[in-house]
Structure formats: C-alpha cells, structure tokens
Design an enzyme around this catalytic site. Structure first.
Site: not given
Ligand code: ACO
Length: 406
Positions: A240, A250, A274, A287
């Site tokens: 996760c 960010r 996973e 990305s």
């Molecule tokens: C294996 C698993 O656990 S799957 C489950 C993943 N976790 C979740 O869904 C929990 C809720 N989400 C999160 O915690 C976060 O959104 C994460 C961990 C998935 C990403 O964390 P962030 O710190 O926001 O990611 P970061 O800023 O590095 O962005 C990474 C990419 O994600 C994309 N992204 C992240 N949030 C968004 C959003 N709200 N809308 C559109 N794109 C997004 C961006 O496009 C970015 O890609 P880019 O480089 O092309 O701009």
C-alpha cells in the site's frame, strides 16, 4: 412502641400514616431523623414546594418509546461496526460494507481533512464526528482537549524504527509491524480513510512500513509511506502506498515509488506494486514507469532488450512493456513478425525533462543505509563487517546521527 403505623384511608398520595408517641423517650431521636430525611427529599428551606416537586421528571410513555427507539438504532449500528472493525469478518464481506462511521473531520496537526472512505476505527471513535490524531505517534482521540493533553506528554520525535535514508531534511524510517504493532495499526487506520481497497488495518505483523518524513527543526513529520510484505510470494515491492492528502501532488508519491524500486535493487529483485492499483496509484505508477524506462533507454549504450531494461530498473517485464507501449517505443514489425523498439531520443529526453521539473525531490541511492530483511533477523544483524553495508554519503545533517529505536 414509639410509633403506630396505619394505612391512610383518605390521603391517596401517602400510603402509610405513622403516628408517633410524643411521650416516648425515643421520640426526639426519631424526630431528628425524620427532619433530616425531609430536608434531603425536598430541600426544605432552600426550595419552595413547587420547585422541589420532582413529579415533572417522571417518565412518560412517550419518553419510554423514544428511549426504546434510540436503543434499537444503537444496537443495529453496533452490529455493523463490530463486523467492520474485525479484519477477518470484513474481508469476508462481498458487498461494500455499510457506513458505520460518522467521522466527518480528521484533525491532523494544523490541518482538518475530510476522509474519503470509512476506516474501521473502534466503535467509540467511529461514532464521533471529529477525530483528532497525534502527528507524531498517530494515536487517535475523540476530543481536542484529550489531544492537547496528549501532546504535552508525547515524546515521539520520529517514527519508531530505523532511519534508513536521509537526504537533507528528508528521511525514511523502516518500521517493523511486528515490533511496533500499535503505530502500524494507527498508520493503516489513517491510510484506510484515503484508500478504497480493503487493506488489513490490524494484521500488521507480516509487513514492513517505510515512512517518509520531513524534518521541520523539531521533529520528523510524516509525509507518506508505503508498506511491503516481509515475504511476498508474488514479489510485490509495495503493498500500500499513500501520500497524506495535505501533501499530495508535490512529488512525494513519486519519491516513495522510486524508493521502493531502490530497495528492490538492493535486494537484487524485480518489483511491482500489489494489484489492483487505485486510480491515483495507477496514474502515479504509469508516470514513474514511463520516465524510468525513458531514462534507461537514453542511457543504454549496448544491446537494448526488455530484460536489460528490467535489470536496470528493477521493474518486472510486464511493467516495462506497459511503459514502452505508453512511450510508443514498442512496435510490431509486420514483415519479420517480431516486436522491435523504435527509439526517438528527443521524445524520450522531453519525457525525462518534464518529469524532473515536476518532481524535484529525487531519491539519492548513496543516502540509503539498508540491508534487506531475511526471515526473523535482518542481514545487518548477522553481518559483523560494517563495510558490507551500503555506505552513507557525507552530508551536513541538521540533526544528530541516524535514529534507531532498536
Ligand atoms: C499499490 C497501491 O497501494 S495502490 C493505492 C495507491 N494509493 C492511493 O490511492 C491512496 C490515495 N492516493 C495517494 O496517496 C496519492 O495520490 C499517491 C500516493 C497515489 C500519489 O501521491 P502524490 O504525492 O500525490 O504523487 P505525485 O505528486 O508524486 O504525483 C505523481 C503522479 O500522480 C498523478 N496524480 C497524483 N494525484 C493526482 C490527481 N489528484 N489528479 C491527477 N493526477 C494525479 C500526477 O499525474 C503525477 O504524475 P505527473 O508526474 O505526470 O504529474
């Protein structure tokens, strides 16, 4: 006999009439006792008779009906909450569980966050509207007053594990779910509020947790984390992953993903997250994969193959292929009936440049001090020679040495 007891024939309110023998030697004692009782009953001399009348607070049939109704609602909520807070039971439910929680606001540090999904907090907390979390130990409370009292006592300045990475004010701590079950459960409960998938919040022993923190001059505050199975049959390198919503977008998610592949590299394994991935997880991983594969293609001097890219990136071949397709590099040669790689260096260069601009927080492999987990002990516990460990680069640390709770 100092008194004579008789049933009152006229007064309907009094059941008994007591007649005292005023000449009796015991009369004065009884009189004093009765006066005390009278004072207790009606606050004689303090309240008027009307004010002291307690008949207004007697239960009416309407009150009883309201009470029964409330009781049945509570008992129904109780059943659902029990089912939901039990990880075994909740994983057996096929339909989405009902919403047993009434948590609407989560107070975390100076932030108020709206949860996206329900999390199986214990019943007495999930029935509150507001939940208060300690930023340091992640303990949950249902009142601001309790949180303030807790803050005065909480001595935690960093997550309870080994600091395995530090680059300027960014650190990563490795926390063992078996050694720190309460902290890890609290973390999973927090994560569950932003993850739709059914992560197990209480069964944390089989996992290691990698907590990304930022040092703010006083303590290392959590930005995000990923968990990883100690022994994954499917070679998943992330179970996760979460960036706290207040710090999302960010680049911290990309940092955590890159870090997970750095660990796979140190383990000499190929890793993959996973499945299924959440929407945001998929966006973030795609990305990262695109950029990582583009970077590798640009740096490759000798023969390029999917296996070679997988070796260089620690990504599994399936993920490499999906990145190559997303970069439009993988083409099918109709004549030879084989897949070939068509590399447009300029295009790949732009993909990398754009990504680097968006994600200034990069992982520095030389800042990692880590040995893979093997069984009950870590390799570091078994190795006596310090120089076998990965070296930590010389840095100007704001705070003293790497932290360890063990
Ligand atoms: C294996 C698993 O656990 S799957 C489950 C993943 N976790 C979740 O869904 C929990 C809720 N989400 C999160 O915690 C976060 O959104 C994460 C961990 C998935 C990403 O964390 P962030 O710190 O926001 O990611 P970061 O800023 O590095 O962005 C990474 C990419 O994600 C994309 N992204 C992240 N949030 C968004 C959003 N709200 N809308 C559109 N794109 C997004 C961006 O496009 C970015 O890609 P880019 O480089 O092309 O701009």
């Amino acid at each position: 006999m100092p008194a004579e007891v008789a049933v009152s024939p006229t007064d309907t309110k009094s059941l008994l009439v007591i007649k005292f023998d005023v000449k009796s030697v015991y009369y004065e004692n009884y009189k004093k006792l009765l006066l005390d009782l009278e004072c207790e009953k009606t606050f004689v001399g303090v309240l008027t008779e009307e004010e002291a009348d307690t008949s207004l607070t007697d239960l009416t049939p309407n009150d009883t009906q309201l009470f029964d109704k409330a009781k049945s609602v509570v008992s129904r909520t109780k059943d659902v909450a029990h089912a939901f807070s039990d990880p075994v039971l909740s994983s057996q439910l096929h339909a989405p569980p009902p919403q047993p929680t009434s948590i609407r606001n989560v107070y975390f540090g100076n932030y108020r966050v709206k949860p996206w999904y329900t999390s199986p907090y214990p019943e007495e907390y999930s029935c509150s509207r507001n939940l208060y979390l300690c930023e340091s130990c992640l303990k949950y409370m249902n009142s601001d007053y309790v949180l303030q009292r807790h803050r005065m006592k909480c001595a935690w300045r960093h997550p309870p594990g080994d600091e395995i990475y530090r680059d300027q004010n960014i650190s990563v701590f490795e926390v063992d779910g078996q050694r720190q079950p309460i902290y890890c459960q609290n973390l999973c409960l927090l994560a569950k509020m932003f993850l739709q998938s059914k992560i197990l919040c209480y069964d944390v022993e089989p996992f290691l947790f990698y907590i990304m923190t930022e040092y703010d001059g006083a303590s290392c505050k959590i930005l995000g984390y990923f968990s990883k199975e100690k022994r994954s049959a499917s070679n998943y390198n992330v179970s996760c992953i979460l960036t706290l919503p207040i710090y999302q977008r960010r680049g911290y998610g990309a940092f955590l993903i890159e870090f997970s592949y750095l660990l796979s590299k140190a383990e000499r394994k190929f890793g993959s997250p996973e499945k299924p991935l959440s929407d945001l997880g998929l966006l973030s991983y795609r990305s990262y994969w695109r950029k990582r594969v583009a970077e590798t293609l640009l740096s490759m001097r000798s023969s390029v193959s999917i296996e070679n890219i997988a070796q260089a990136t620690s990504m599994v071949c399936d993920d490499v292929i999906s990145a190559l397709e997303a970069l439009s590099v993988l083409k099918y040669d109709m004549k030879k009936k084989i897949y070939v790689l068509h590399v447009d260096k300029m295009k790949l260069y732009h993909v990398c440049k754009k990504w680097d601009e968006k994600h200034p927080q990069r992982v520095k492999p030389t800042s990692l001090r880590w040995t893979p987990y093997i069984g009950e002990a870590k390799i570091s516990d078994l190795l006596l020679q310090e120089d076998i460990l990965l070296p930590l680069s010389n840095q100007n640390h704001v705070y003293e040495g790497l932290c360890s709770n063990y």
